[in-house]
Structures are given as structure tokens and as C-alpha cells.
Scaffold this motif. Sequence first.
Motif, PDB file in Angstrom:
ATOM      1  N   GLY A 194     -20.464 -89.792 100.323  1.00 50.92           N
ATOM      2  CA  GLY A 194     -21.692 -90.527  99.829  1.00 50.92           C
ATOM      3  C   GLY A 194     -22.418 -89.498  98.847  1.00 50.92           C
ATOM      4  N   VAL A 195     -21.882 -87.992  98.566  1.00 48.76           N
ATOM      5  CA  VAL A 195     -22.805 -87.469  97.534  1.00 48.76           C
ATOM      6  C   VAL A 195     -22.673 -88.075  96.153  1.00 48.76           C
ATOM      7  N   ASP A 196     -23.489 -87.674  95.469  1.00 44.28           N
ATOM      8  CA  ASP A 196     -23.831 -88.489  94.205  1.00 44.28           C
ATOM      9  C   ASP A 196     -23.334 -87.574  93.039  1.00 44.28           C
ATOM     10  N   GLY A 197     -22.963 -86.507  93.360  1.00 40.99           N
ATOM     11  CA  GLY A 197     -22.277 -85.652  92.130  1.00 40.99           C
ATOM     12  C   GLY A 197     -21.745 -84.220  92.760  1.00 40.99           C
ATOM     13  N   LEU A 198     -21.187 -83.390  91.672  1.00 42.57           N
ATOM     14  CA  LEU A 198     -20.678 -82.119  91.828  1.00 42.57           C
ATOM     15  C   LEU A 198     -21.245 -81.112  90.789  1.00 42.57           C
ATOM     16  N   ARG A 199     -21.437 -80.191  91.250  1.00 38.68           N
ATOM     17  CA  ARG A 199     -21.802 -79.311  90.271  1.00 38.68           C
ATOM     18  C   ARG A 199     -20.703 -78.024  90.430  1.00 38.68           C
ATOM     19  N   LEU A 200     -19.852 -77.840  89.374  1.00 40.62           N
ATOM     20  CA  LEU A 200     -18.764 -77.186  89.359  1.00 40.62           C
ATOM     21  C   LEU A 200     -18.843 -75.785  89.074  1.00 40.62           C
ATOM     22  N   ASP A 201     -18.655 -74.909  89.999  1.00 41.98           N
ATOM     23  CA  ASP A 201     -19.028 -73.673  89.880  1.00 41.98           C
ATOM     24  C   ASP A 201     -17.592 -73.063  88.824  1.00 41.98           C
ATOM     25  N   ALA A 202     -17.908 -72.055  88.127  1.00 45.49           N
ATOM     26  CA  ALA A 202     -16.710 -71.364  87.604  1.00 45.49           C
ATOM     27  C   ALA A 202     -15.677 -72.012  87.079  1.00 45.49           C
ATOM     28  N   ILE A 203     -16.005 -73.231  86.582  1.00 42.84           N
ATOM     29  CA  ILE A 203     -15.123 -74.235  86.157  1.00 42.84           C
ATOM     30  C   ILE A 203     -13.761 -73.710  85.293  1.00 42.84           C
ATOM     31  N   THR A 265     -21.669 -91.495  90.244  1.00 46.93           N
ATOM     32  CA  THR A 265     -21.234 -90.045  90.415  1.00 46.93           C
ATOM     33  C   THR A 265     -21.197 -89.110  89.247  1.00 46.93           C
ATOM     34  N   VAL A 266     -21.645 -87.864  89.322  1.00 45.73           N
ATOM     35  CA  VAL A 266     -21.746 -87.069  88.024  1.00 45.73           C
ATOM     36  C   VAL A 266     -20.944 -85.841  88.338  1.00 45.73           C
ATOM     37  N   THR A 267     -20.441 -85.139  87.240  1.00 50.13           N
ATOM     38  CA  THR A 267     -20.137 -83.902  87.223  1.00 50.13           C
ATOM     39  C   THR A 267     -20.921 -83.248  86.391  1.00 50.13           C
ATOM     40  N   LEU A 268     -21.435 -81.857  86.780  1.00 47.92           N
ATOM     41  CA  LEU A 268     -22.117 -80.922  86.053  1.00 47.92           C
ATOM     42  C   LEU A 268     -21.354 -79.513  86.148  1.00 47.92           C
ATOM     43  N   GLY A 269     -20.681 -79.004  84.852  1.00 50.10           N
ATOM     44  CA  GLY A 269     -20.012 -77.919  85.135  1.00 50.10           C
ATOM     45  C   GLY A 269     -20.692 -76.560  84.563  1.00 50.10           C
ATOM     46  N   GLU A 270     -20.551 -75.688  85.131  1.00 53.32           N
ATOM     47  CA  GLU A 270     -21.029 -74.448  84.654  1.00 53.32           C
ATOM     48  C   GLU A 270     -19.977 -73.622  83.659  1.00 53.32           C
ATOM     49  N   ILE A 271     -20.581 -73.098  82.506  1.00 54.20           N
ATOM     50  CA  ILE A 271     -19.529 -72.791  81.611  1.00 54.20           C
ATOM     51  C   ILE A 271     -20.275 -71.369  81.099  1.00 54.20           C
ATOM     52  N   ALA A 272     -19.309 -70.315  80.921  1.00 52.20           N
ATOM     53  CA  ALA A 272     -19.881 -68.951  80.668  1.00 52.20           C
ATOM     54  C   ALA A 272     -18.528 -68.520  79.913  1.00 52.20           C
ATOM     55  N   SER A 273     -18.235 -69.119  78.892  1.00 48.92           N
ATOM     56  CA  SER A 273     -17.027 -68.623  78.171  1.00 48.92           C
ATOM     57  C   SER A 273     -17.376 -67.781  77.162  1.00 48.92           C
ATOM     58  N   GLU A 274     -16.479 -67.252  76.110  1.00 53.12           N
ATOM     59  CA  GLU A 274     -16.642 -66.506  74.958  1.00 53.12           C
ATOM     60  C   GLU A 274     -17.648 -67.328  73.936  1.00 53.12           C
ATOM     61  N   ASP A 275     -17.615 -68.607  73.872  1.00 46.48           N
ATOM     62  CA  ASP A 275     -18.353 -69.322  72.892  1.00 46.48           C
ATOM     63  C   ASP A 275     -18.779 -70.738  73.687  1.00 46.48           C
ATOM     64  N   SER A 276     -19.941 -70.298  74.874  1.00 50.87           N
ATOM     65  CA  SER A 276     -20.099 -71.337  75.762  1.00 50.87           C
ATOM     66  C   SER A 276     -20.584 -72.721  75.130  1.00 50.87           C
ATOM     67  N   LEU A 277     -21.084 -72.438  73.968  1.00 53.50           N
ATOM     68  CA  LEU A 277     -21.663 -73.841  73.430  1.00 53.50           C
ATOM     69  C   LEU A 277     -20.476 -74.799  72.997  1.00 53.50           C
ATOM     70  N   LYS A 278     -19.507 -74.183  72.303  1.00 55.54           N
ATOM     71  CA  LYS A 278     -18.191 -74.673  71.692  1.00 55.54           C
ATOM     72  C   LYS A 278     -17.510 -75.260  72.988  1.00 55.54           C
ATOM     73  N   THR A 279     -17.342 -74.538  74.053  1.00 55.52           N
ATOM     74  CA  THR A 279     -16.876 -75.016  75.310  1.00 55.52           C
ATOM     75  C   THR A 279     -17.550 -76.103  75.805  1.00 55.52           C
ATOM     76  N   MET A 280     -18.772 -76.204  75.985  1.00 55.32           N
ATOM     77  CA  MET A 280     -19.563 -77.376  76.593  1.00 55.32           C
ATOM     78  C   MET A 280     -19.150 -78.474  75.880  1.00 55.32           C
ATOM     79  N   ALA A 281     -18.987 -78.345  74.543  1.00 54.97           N
ATOM     80  CA  ALA A 281     -18.578 -79.566  73.561  1.00 54.97           C
ATOM     81  C   ALA A 281     -17.191 -80.199  74.065  1.00 54.97           C
ATOM     82  N   GLU A 282     -16.315 -79.204  74.361  1.00 50.81           N
ATOM     83  CA  GLU A 282     -15.048 -79.566  74.495  1.00 50.81           C
ATOM     84  C   GLU A 282     -14.856 -80.326  76.008  1.00 50.81           C
TER      85      GLU A 282
END
Length: 540
Positions: A194-203, A265-282
Motif C-alpha cells: 500500500g505504499v504511495d510512492g518511491l523515492r529512488l536513492d542514487a538512481i 503511485t509516484v516515483t521521485l528520483g534523486e539526481i546528482a549527475s554531471e549535468d543534473s538539470l539535463k538528466t532530470m529532463a531525460e
Amino acid sequence: MTTTPWWRGAVVYQVYPRSLMDANNDGIGDIPGIISKLDYIASLGVDAIWVSPFFKSPMKDFGYDISDYRDIDPIFGTLADFDELIAKAHARGIKIIIDQVLSHTSDQHAWFAESRESRDNPKADWYVWADPKPDGTPPNNWLAIFGGSAWEWEPRRCQYYLHNFLKSQPDLNYHCDAVRAQILEEVEFWLKRGVDGLRLDAIIFCYHDKLLRDNPAKPIEERRGRGFREDNPYAFQRHVFDCDRPENLQFLESLRTLMDRYPGTVTLGEIASEDSLKTMAEYTAGNSRLHMAYSFELLVDQLSGSYIRETVETLEKNLLEGWPCWSIGNHDVVRVMSRWGGKKQSPQLAKTLNAMLLSLRGSVCAYQGEELGLTEAEIQQHELQDPYGITFWPRFKGRDGCRTPMPWDHTHERAGFSQTNTWLPVSADHKSKAVSLQEDDSASILNAYRTFMHWRKQQPALRLGDIEFVADAQDYLVFIRRHGNDALLCAFSFSDVEQVVSLGTNYQLDEITGHGFGSVTGNLGTISVPAYGTVIARVM
């Protein structure tokens, strides 16, 4: 007519379970402790709780090293406790999002225990193994975030295994079909509960380059940012082969297919890449990958209105289909009032920072204690728990200072968190900001937070509207949020002196009163924003 998903414009309250509330008085927070504080969390007006890891773990990285994806660590409680948390949160209209650490496990996970025994067992390929170079050194130059080589020697296989974090956190091999299938089963176990979402660490770390190519060096002037320090060799490389590989997108699409079988349900990804804003969009493109993503872009050391504008506008330009989620603090960085508050750390600035975050376009992750204006706790070397801080002391004191127990009652020795010695010390400074003191103070940071949050729920422009920036400087930020015929001008001062801001054009503004922020009215091309103040007006 389509219904707007609940998570768009939602405020997600991050709970660090070790430090919210200790129900059994062993000095460590737990799931029953979270349950006992659900009424408090509900009073904040948040939409969901993100619970940091509570799974079975040796706690080398405090739960981000999982030894059993389907069980609760005894220090936090039981599966029955978790089921009760879901039921009681849902009864209060609060969703539950859980952390999922999918890129690596603990070295005490049964999968790794089997994998490390030989090169031909059923799980031999479940982790990333590689032969040494002819001289016995690691297969390439990849580095671990917590210091040193990302490779650790295993004599039973006469091979190295990959660990992007601690050596006790071996990386799973997502090039293995069986691993991907098994991970989706682990995720579905919680969806069924019954969880409503996932926060995805170091995805971004799920896949690695199959050819094990060396990462290129990074110029000195680019070695800060992404949450990494220039005294950490990890910042010396461009991390293009050890993470954020193209295959990641295919896995996210498989994960989204699974999530779609559990509507809402929802997924929320943690993004810390070389270009995080670009990766978030992808990672959020096409309505077939992540629902939302957040990065470390607003977890920087210096506060600047111009930087916030540049960051948000850059993401808005690239994020054509996805949905952003913003945060200014979490369990991995110095608390925002210490990073951005300076030595004065004005309570009024705390109110304004919260209002600013809650007014940006997107959803919000708010870290426990931000509603109280908590500062970074001072931790002595002998009190350190965080392996990151232990390794890099004294130049870096680790993450313990933002993880100390919540101050509930200023009259208690341990601030009402526990009746025994706590896993990290209760900050004496935090007692002056305890919930017990702020509850009865109509002008407190806590009550300003509650007032703003409940008002925000009635403002479609703030929850769902577009954003248009009007003015910015180091010390202030002004933007307009629009939704249909509704528009709000939002102005924030980050300075200890009044800011007179030119809007560039005249706006017919109508004051909004009774919500703890300044107001203006009339046909205006210039507005004054009080020191550390917030001004919000309706644009007519």
C-alpha cells in the motif's frame, strides 16, 4: 476532464526515522515513533511523508545499505508497525513514500554472500565483478564517493567488486537480466503493502559501462558542486562511465510499467549527475520514466536570488514533459539555516525561505525540522556516527549535524525525543526552537509554516501554475505564478535591509492579508520588500 495527480504541487515531508521520535526508549527513533507524531505532521498541511530507509541493515550507512529489501530492521519495528503507519497516515489523508536503494545492497545481503563465493554460482553475475590489471591493481580509475578506489578485492573469487559508496555497499549488476527482474519484485512487495510512492536513492548508479573505461579528469575549476567537495578525489573526475549510463532509461521504463499497475503511485528520483538539470529532463521525459526528479542544485552553500532564478529557468527550459521537485535541505547536507542564514540566522529569514520553496513551480521535499528553523547541530569528533565525516574529519564533519533528534519539548533533558541516551546528541541550541515553545507562539516559524501551507492549498497558482521571473539579484527574488485567470506576484528578500525592487513594468496588484506576509496594492512598477520578508499580491 483529467484529474490532476495528487503529487503535482504536493509537499512531501521527509522523515529521518532514526531522529523523529523514539517510542521504545532505546535512543533511536522508530516507526511507532513516527505513528505517534502523525497528528503533528498532519497539522503542517503536508500531502505525503517520505520515510528514509527502515529496512533490515547492518547500518554501516544508516539504512542505505540494505541486507533484506522485504523486512524492517528491528531497531525500527516490525512489518506490522509499518502496516499500521500506512493505515493511520492514510486515515489522515497523508500518503507514504518510501526510500528504495536499488543500485547497491549491503555486503551482508544473502545475494552478495552467494555471489562472492565463486565465479560459477547462480548469483555469480548479480554484482559487478572484474579481473585485476596484470599488475594486480583495480581494473580502472573509478573512485568511491566516500573516498578511495571504487573497487575492493575479494580473495574468494580473485576479483574486484565495484562499490560506488562504502566498500560494504557492493553495486548490483543491472546488465544481468535476473537482477533487474528481482529488483522489480522487491519494489512490488511494498506496492502490494500500500505504499504511495518511491523515492529512488542514487538512481543514476544502476548501470555501469560494460567496457569499464576510465573516467576522464575534471579541470580544477569544475571540481565543486553536485554535493561533492574539492578535498574529495571523487570530484577530480567526470563521472561518465561509472554512472548515468543510457541503459538506465530502459530500466526506468520497466519500473514505470510496474508503477502504472498501481494507479496513484509516484516515483521521485534523486539526481546528482554531471549535468543534473539535463538528466532530470531525460529521466522524466515521455511520461514513461520517472514521475518527478530532484537534484542538489538548490542544496548549495550560498544563497542567491539570481542563482535560484537561473537554476529554475534552466530546468523549465529543458523539462518539457516532466515535473520538478525542489528541496533546500535533506539528510545529506548542512541544514539550510546554517548554510544560508549566516551568523544572524534570523527567524524571519527561516519563514521567508520556507515560503520561497513552497512557492516555486513543482512539488516540494521539506526536511524534518525546517518548519522549526533548525540550524546545523555541532557534533564533536568522538560523537561522530557518519562514515563520511569520520573519513574526512576535520575538514568535513560529515552529515550528523543535520540528523540529530527532533526537539519536541524544551523542558525535557533530551527534548522529549527519548528517555535515554540518544544515538546522536540532542542539540542544546535546538531546545530553544522546540515544538513546545513554538506551538503557543503565534509569531513562531512553525505557525508561520502552518499558516502558509494551509493557505497554499487554496491557491491553484502556487500548486499548479506556470512561473515567470520578474526580478532577481543576490538579495531578492520576484516571480509570478499563473494558473488560468489567477496570478500571484511573489517577492522574497534574503537581506537584513529593506529591498526596493523595480518590476520592469507596472502591475495592478491587490493585497492579500492575514497570512503572515507583507502585501502591496495599486498600479505599481516598484515594490518594497521588508528585511528577510515575503510579499505576495494578487495580479489583477
